[in-house]
Design an enzyme around this catalytic site. Structure first.
Site, short mmCIF file in Angstrom:
data_model
loop_
_atom_site.label_atom_id
_atom_site.label_comp_id
_atom_site.label_asym_id
_atom_site.label_seq_id
_atom_site.Cartn_x
_atom_site.Cartn_y
_atom_site.Cartn_z
N LYS A 51 -17.28 16.34 3.21
CA LYS A 51 -16.02 16.65 3.90
C LYS A 51 -15.38 15.37 4.43
O LYS A 51 -14.17 15.19 4.36
CB LYS A 51 -16.27 17.66 5.03
CG LYS A 51 -16.55 19.07 4.48
CD LYS A 51 -17.14 20.02 5.50
CE LYS A 51 -17.56 21.31 4.80
NZ LYS A 51 -18.27 22.26 5.65
N GLN A 95 -20.21 22.59 11.65
CA GLN A 95 -21.00 22.88 10.45
C GLN A 95 -22.06 23.93 10.76
O GLN A 95 -22.85 23.78 11.69
CB GLN A 95 -21.65 21.57 9.94
CG GLN A 95 -22.39 21.74 8.64
CD GLN A 95 -21.48 22.17 7.47
OE1 GLN A 95 -20.41 21.61 7.27
NE2 GLN A 95 -21.89 23.17 6.73
N ASP A 118 -11.60 26.40 9.46
CA ASP A 118 -12.47 27.23 8.62
C ASP A 118 -12.00 28.68 8.59
O ASP A 118 -12.51 29.49 7.83
CB ASP A 118 -13.91 27.21 9.18
CG ASP A 118 -14.79 26.19 8.49
OD1 ASP A 118 -14.55 25.91 7.30
OD2 ASP A 118 -15.71 25.68 9.14
#
Ligand code: NAP
Length: 284
Positions: A51, A95, A118
């Site tokens: 990422k 994460q 997200d």
């Protein structure tokens, strides 16, 4: 059979994002993603590294917060609150999975919906259901980008999604439904998945089991999307689909690696850019 090349399509998406970020930079604005990782999970470390690399490619600034395994819930929530109110930070990504002693739900709930790149917060999940999004769910939206890249029209098609997780299966089903597909969702309690799949024009496998979808479950000419990321007995990355045999019947198929995975990251870049725009328009 046509291979749906996630690396190529993802490179195109990132190039578009990079162009827009450059234009913003020229106007004196920047785009920034904060990535929070707790603990030492090796797979999570690889995802975070990928990422960050994508951010560099797009000209997006990335801030990494690598916290020790024994970080307390209060410490993590206090970092999220700090990032929520930091005007320089446009997107916040925590994460997953988190170490067992931390509540993923509480952490997701703490992220400002305007920085939730997200699309995991209740507010953004609700928007996905209604079909009016700020942020697209990264993996399912990546799948839709791949289909678009080959002008695959799914209106009226029988689509089967195997898996009903909040991050892949459920939002994937919604995006297909919004495009007027007829969607069937299968899960571990579904009876006779093979016959349901044999009736499908498109199958999305998001199970997390190597070679779950075999050639006998697939009708001739079906479109096959493999979301799974597993390891085979030699430690090699593989998907949920028995690729070598299923590709002989499929009209389109995604490889693993190089299919859905890269698309997920490029949608994350798009979402971070969108977050920056939202924050310019909204008083935080
Ligand atoms: P998850 O939360 O573990 O969900 C797995 C789903 O598969 C569940 O709904 C489960 O059903 C269903 N399932 C498990 N065994 C089954 C069986 N024997 N028959 C039918 N259904 C079964 O996993 P996830 O987070 O959705 O991820 C799925 C896979 O995608 C994993 O391999 C993950 O690593 C990968 N992934 C890839 C990306 C990417 O960017 N490519 C992104 C996210 C995830 P129940 O609900 O009944 O338990």
């Amino acid at each position: 059979m046509i291979l749906l090349d996630g690396k190529k399509v993802s490179a195109n998406v990132k190039a578009e994002v990079a162009k827009e970020v450059k234009e913003l930079n020229e106007k004196g604005a920047s785009v920034c993603l904060a990535v929070v990782i707790v603990g030492e999970d090796p797979a999570s470390k690889i995802y975070v590294r990928n990422k960050k690399r994508a951010c560099e490619e797009c000209g997006i600034k990335s801030l990494e917060y690598a916290l020790p395994e024994n970080t307390s819930q209060e410490e993590l929530l206090s970092l999220i609150n700090k990032l929520n109110s930091d005007k320089e930070v446009n997107g916040i990504l925590v994460q997953m999975p988190l170490p067992k002693h931390l509540s993923e739900k509480a952490v997701i709930d703490a992220i400002s919906p305007l920085k939730d790149v997200d699309a995991f917060t209740d507010a953004n999940v609700g928007k996905i259901m209604i079909g009016s999004y700020n942020f697209l769910p990264c993996t399912p939206a990546g799948v839709m980008e791949l289909l678009k890249s080959e002008n695959i029209d799914i209106e009226g098609k029988n689509c089967v999604v195997i898996g009903r997780s909040n991050i892949v299966g459920k939002p994937m089903s919604m995006l297909l439904l919004h495009k007027n597909a007829t969607v069937t969702i299968c899960h571990s309690r579904t009876r006779d998945i093979a016959s349901i799949c044999r009736n499908a024009d498109l199958i999305v496998a998001a199970v997390g089991r190597k070679h779950f979808l075999t050639a006998d479950m697939v009708k001739e000419g079906a479109i096959i999307i493999d979301v799974g990321i597993n390891r085979d007995e030699n430690g090699k990355v593989c998907g949920d689909v028995d690729f070598e045999n299923v590709k002989e019947k499929a009209s389109y198929i995604t490889p693993v690696p190089g299919g859905v995975g890269p698309m997920t990251i490029s949608v994350l870049m798009k979402n971070t850019l969108k977050a920056a725009a939202l924050q310019r328009d909204t008083e935080i």
